[in-house]
Design a protein around this motif. Structure first.
Motif, PDB file in Angstrom:
ATOM      1  N   ARG A  67       9.303  -0.205  18.880  1.00  0.00           N
ATOM      2  CA  ARG A  67      10.293  -1.082  19.105  1.00  0.00           C
ATOM      3  C   ARG A  67      11.041  -1.685  18.032  1.00  0.00           C
ATOM      4  O   ARG A  67      12.080  -2.414  18.320  1.00  0.00           O
ATOM      5  CB  ARG A  67      10.031  -2.222  20.284  1.00  0.00           C
ATOM      6  CG  ARG A  67       9.590  -1.535  21.471  1.00  0.00           C
ATOM      7  CD  ARG A  67       8.859  -2.729  22.389  1.00  0.00           C
ATOM      8  NE  ARG A  67       7.460  -2.791  22.104  1.00  0.00           N
ATOM      9  CZ  ARG A  67       6.529  -3.817  22.388  1.00  0.00           C
ATOM     10  NH1 ARG A  67       7.111  -4.745  23.027  1.00  0.00           N
ATOM     11  NH2 ARG A  67       5.438  -3.577  22.005  1.00  0.00           N
ATOM     12  N   SER A  69      11.210  -5.041  15.178  1.00  0.00           N
ATOM     13  CA  SER A  69      10.784  -6.356  15.135  1.00  0.00           C
ATOM     14  C   SER A  69      11.464  -6.848  16.249  1.00  0.00           C
ATOM     15  O   SER A  69      12.805  -6.732  16.503  1.00  0.00           O
ATOM     16  CB  SER A  69      11.425  -6.977  13.838  1.00  0.00           C
ATOM     17  OG  SER A  69      11.104  -8.271  13.822  1.00  0.00           O
ATOM     18  N   ALA A  70      10.547  -7.789  17.038  1.00  0.00           N
ATOM     19  CA  ALA A  70      11.059  -8.395  18.382  1.00  0.00           C
ATOM     20  C   ALA A  70      11.950  -9.456  18.135  1.00  0.00           C
ATOM     21  O   ALA A  70      11.157 -10.462  17.402  1.00  0.00           O
ATOM     22  CB  ALA A  70       9.908  -8.433  19.185  1.00  0.00           C
ATOM     23  N   THR A  71      13.040  -9.688  18.570  1.00  0.00           N
ATOM     24  CA  THR A  71      13.969 -10.941  18.589  1.00  0.00           C
ATOM     25  C   THR A  71      13.779 -11.742  19.696  1.00  0.00           C
ATOM     26  O   THR A  71      14.303 -12.758  19.925  1.00  0.00           O
ATOM     27  CB  THR A  71      15.288 -10.721  18.138  1.00  0.00           C
ATOM     28  OG1 THR A  71      16.084  -9.804  19.185  1.00  0.00           O
ATOM     29  CG2 THR A  71      15.344 -10.062  16.742  1.00  0.00           C
ATOM     30  N   GLN A  84      13.333  -5.821  26.036  1.00  0.00           N
ATOM     31  CA  GLN A  84      13.149  -6.913  25.007  1.00  0.00           C
ATOM     32  C   GLN A  84      14.272  -6.671  24.013  1.00  0.00           C
ATOM     33  O   GLN A  84      14.806  -5.408  23.901  1.00  0.00           O
ATOM     34  CB  GLN A  84      11.796  -6.591  24.285  1.00  0.00           C
ATOM     35  CG  GLN A  84      11.431  -7.612  23.110  1.00  0.00           C
ATOM     36  CD  GLN A  84      10.007  -7.428  22.746  1.00  0.00           C
ATOM     37  OE1 GLN A  84       9.481  -6.242  22.712  1.00  0.00           O
ATOM     38  NE2 GLN A  84       9.334  -8.415  22.451  1.00  0.00           N
ATOM     39  N   THR A  86      15.302  -6.021  20.269  1.00  0.00           N
ATOM     40  CA  THR A  86      14.639  -5.973  18.822  1.00  0.00           C
ATOM     41  C   THR A  86      15.703  -5.581  17.866  1.00  0.00           C
ATOM     42  O   THR A  86      16.863  -5.474  18.143  1.00  0.00           O
ATOM     43  CB  THR A  86      13.801  -4.678  18.971  1.00  0.00           C
ATOM     44  OG1 THR A  86      14.379  -3.611  19.304  1.00  0.00           O
ATOM     45  CG2 THR A  86      12.693  -4.899  20.319  1.00  0.00           C
ATOM     46  N   GLU A  87      15.147  -5.262  16.584  1.00  0.00           N
ATOM     47  CA  GLU A  87      15.877  -5.253  15.392  1.00  0.00           C
ATOM     48  C   GLU A  87      15.083  -4.139  14.461  1.00  0.00           C
ATOM     49  O   GLU A  87      13.727  -4.213  14.353  1.00  0.00           O
ATOM     50  CB  GLU A  87      16.171  -6.251  14.666  1.00  0.00           C
ATOM     51  CG  GLU A  87      17.051  -6.137  13.341  1.00  0.00           C
ATOM     52  CD  GLU A  87      17.107  -7.259  12.745  1.00  0.00           C
ATOM     53  OE1 GLU A  87      18.107  -7.455  11.887  1.00  0.00           O
ATOM     54  OE2 GLU A  87      16.266  -8.338  12.663  1.00  0.00           O
ATOM     55  N   THR A  88      15.859  -3.107  14.039  1.00  0.00           N
ATOM     56  CA  THR A  88      15.199  -2.113  13.159  1.00  0.00           C
ATOM     57  C   THR A  88      16.106  -2.211  11.925  1.00  0.00           C
ATOM     58  O   THR A  88      17.191  -2.216  11.889  1.00  0.00           O
ATOM     59  CB  THR A  88      15.080  -0.795  13.704  1.00  0.00           C
ATOM     60  OG1 THR A  88      16.462  -0.161  13.889  1.00  0.00           O
ATOM     61  CG2 THR A  88      14.220  -0.621  14.850  1.00  0.00           C
ATOM     62  N   MET A 343       6.521 -12.283  19.210  1.00  0.00           N
ATOM     63  CA  MET A 343       7.827 -12.035  18.692  1.00  0.00           C
ATOM     64  C   MET A 343       7.515 -11.447  16.944  1.00  0.00           C
ATOM     65  O   MET A 343       6.553 -11.761  16.685  1.00  0.00           O
ATOM     66  CB  MET A 343       8.745 -13.002  18.756  1.00  0.00           C
ATOM     67  CG  MET A 343       9.391 -13.164  20.194  1.00  0.00           C
ATOM     68  SD  MET A 343      10.433 -14.715  20.615  1.00  0.00           S
ATOM     69  CE  MET A 343      11.661 -14.304  19.266  1.00  0.00           C
ATOM     70  N   SER A 347       4.918  -7.621  16.734  1.00  0.00           N
ATOM     71  CA  SER A 347       5.081  -8.179  18.320  1.00  0.00           C
ATOM     72  C   SER A 347       3.902  -7.468  18.956  1.00  0.00           C
ATOM     73  O   SER A 347       3.764  -6.167  18.761  1.00  0.00           O
ATOM     74  CB  SER A 347       6.321  -7.964  18.808  1.00  0.00           C
ATOM     75  OG  SER A 347       6.923  -6.767  18.921  1.00  0.00           O
ATOM     76  N   ARG A 363       1.633  -0.249  20.692  1.00  0.00           N
ATOM     77  CA  ARG A 363       2.307  -0.980  19.540  1.00  0.00           C
ATOM     78  C   ARG A 363       2.400   0.007  18.215  1.00  0.00           C
ATOM     79  O   ARG A 363       1.676   0.844  17.960  1.00  0.00           O
ATOM     80  CB  ARG A 363       2.047  -2.358  19.227  1.00  0.00           C
ATOM     81  CG  ARG A 363       0.690  -2.488  18.611  1.00  0.00           C
ATOM     82  CD  ARG A 363       0.371  -4.027  18.681  1.00  0.00           C
ATOM     83  NE  ARG A 363      -1.085  -4.324  18.121  1.00  0.00           N
ATOM     84  CZ  ARG A 363      -1.309  -4.643  17.153  1.00  0.00           C
ATOM     85  NH1 ARG A 363      -0.510  -4.849  15.950  1.00  0.00           N
ATOM     86  NH2 ARG A 363      -2.604  -5.036  16.504  1.00  0.00           N
TER      87      ARG A 363
END
Length: 363
Positions: A67, A69-71, A84, A86-88, A343, A347, A363
């Motif tokens: 996913r 990095s979870a924000t 959720q 998220t950011e890549t 997060m 995460s 994960r």
């Protein structure tokens, strides 16, 4: 929704109420029965089944589980659907995503989030495949789990039991109709200042300040509606200063969490908030915390030093029954699935059907 600001506030003052909590509980139970029927229909249509029990464990990672990095914490739409933000990031820069799982967190799809690229986003609510997201000051709605989005606008209609909580906007509580995404405000303004919603066993629950004293907001209280926002009952919480979280699984047994003097203090009410008593005091390092009251009677406490469990109504806590990790965020789906998540770049997410045994998703 603004967070509650308790800096500089004094201790509680006396307030008298004449609530009708028997009616609130009766209507909440009726609402939960209706939700259970809706959830069973959703599961049947999806062709899925519900596992009989869960145990703590870690699943192997299949393709499609990444996913980024979870924000945000994980928000549960139902027993299958998890969401959720998220950011890549790669050599071409960073991209934000609306991450969707339709198989209880085993695999995830990364979809474009609503709003401009620079927007600050927050998942406000999720019911099945209907999700409300705030992007800066604009509310966005999807009814197909993030494949398409439209800007949310309020409809001029009466809310009913088919509507679910969406968000709080000042004194206005807004509900959303699952499947259509139609937003509408409840009939009666909620009576609290700086209010935010909390899980409370089927009724609409708000926590905020009952009145102002000069430039300060005081008298931290709950407001609950068991008739879909046509009326509200208000009751004082144990104190103002240091409030962190609130949780209830049935609308009768309530728990409030405070951070005071390097410790978390748990207060419990066994009568819907009419009276409160101090239960456990747990020394902790600096940081926030959260509570999750479950149908099984297990109470979970998230601390900066890890997760704790109580099986005696908050009077004592231990570390058994969950992996030894730092703080987590909790959520409960419309059909009673519990989710715990962290997060950041690494995460982690756990799901539970009964609030006792937990399974970690890949994960």
């Amino acid at each position: 929704m603004p967070d509650l600001d308790f800096v500089g506030l004094g201790e509680e003052t006396q307030q008298v109420f004449r609530p009708r909590f028997d009616e609130v509980v009766r209507r909440a139970r009726r609402r939960r029965r209706w939700l259970a029927g809706l959830s069973a229909l959703v599961v049947a249509v999806a062709g899925g089944g519900v596992a009989a029990s869960l145990s703590v464990g870690t699943a192997s990672r299949p393709d499609g589980s990444y996913r980024g990095s979870a924000t945000s914490r994980v928000v549960a739409g139902d027993i299958w659907h998890l969401y959720q933000l998220t950011e890549t990031c790669d050599t071409g820069g960073c991209r934000f995503h609306f991450a969707v799982s339709a198989d209880r967190g085993v695999t995830w799809s990364l979809r474009p989030p609503p709003g401009p690229d620079t927007a600050y986003r927050q998942i406000l609510s999720a019911t099945n495949t209907t999700v409300v997201v705030a992007a800066d000051s604009t509310r966005w709605v999807t009814v197909d789990a993030g494949r398409t989005w439209r800007e949310g606008t309020l409809e001029n209609r009466t809310t009913t039991q088919t509507d679910q909580f969406a968000y709080v906007d000042g004194a206005q509580v807004v509900l959303v109709r699952p499947g259509t995404g139609g937003l509408a405000s409840v009939a009666a303004p909620q009576p609290l200042r700086q209010a935010r919603s909390f899980e409370g066993g089927g009724a609409l629950w708000m926590v905020g300040f009952a009145r102002a004293r000069g430039i300060r907001s005081v008298d931290l209280s709950t407001a609950v509606s068991g008739d879909f926002g046509r009326s509200w009952e208000v009751r004082r919480l144990p104190r103002d200063f240091g409030f962190l979280d609130f949780s209830s699984a049935n609308g009768v047994d309530l728990y409030a969490l405070y951070g005071v003097d390097h410790a978390f203090k748990v207060f419990a009410s066994r009568n819907g908030g009419a009276t409160w008593s101090a239960t456990a005091s747990i020394p902790v390092s600096f940081g926030g915390g959260g509570l999750l009251a479950t149908r099984s009677g297990v109470l979970w406490l998230s601390t900066p030093d890890g997760l704790l469990r109580s099986t005696d109504g908050g009077r004592s806590f231990d570390r058994r029954g969950f992996p030894d990790i730092g703080p987590v965020g909790f959520d409960t789906s419309i059909d009673g699935m519990y989710v715990a998540s962290t997060m950041g770049a690494y995460s982690r997410t756990w799901v539970s059907e009964d609030g006792q045994g937990w399974v970690e998703t890949p994960r």
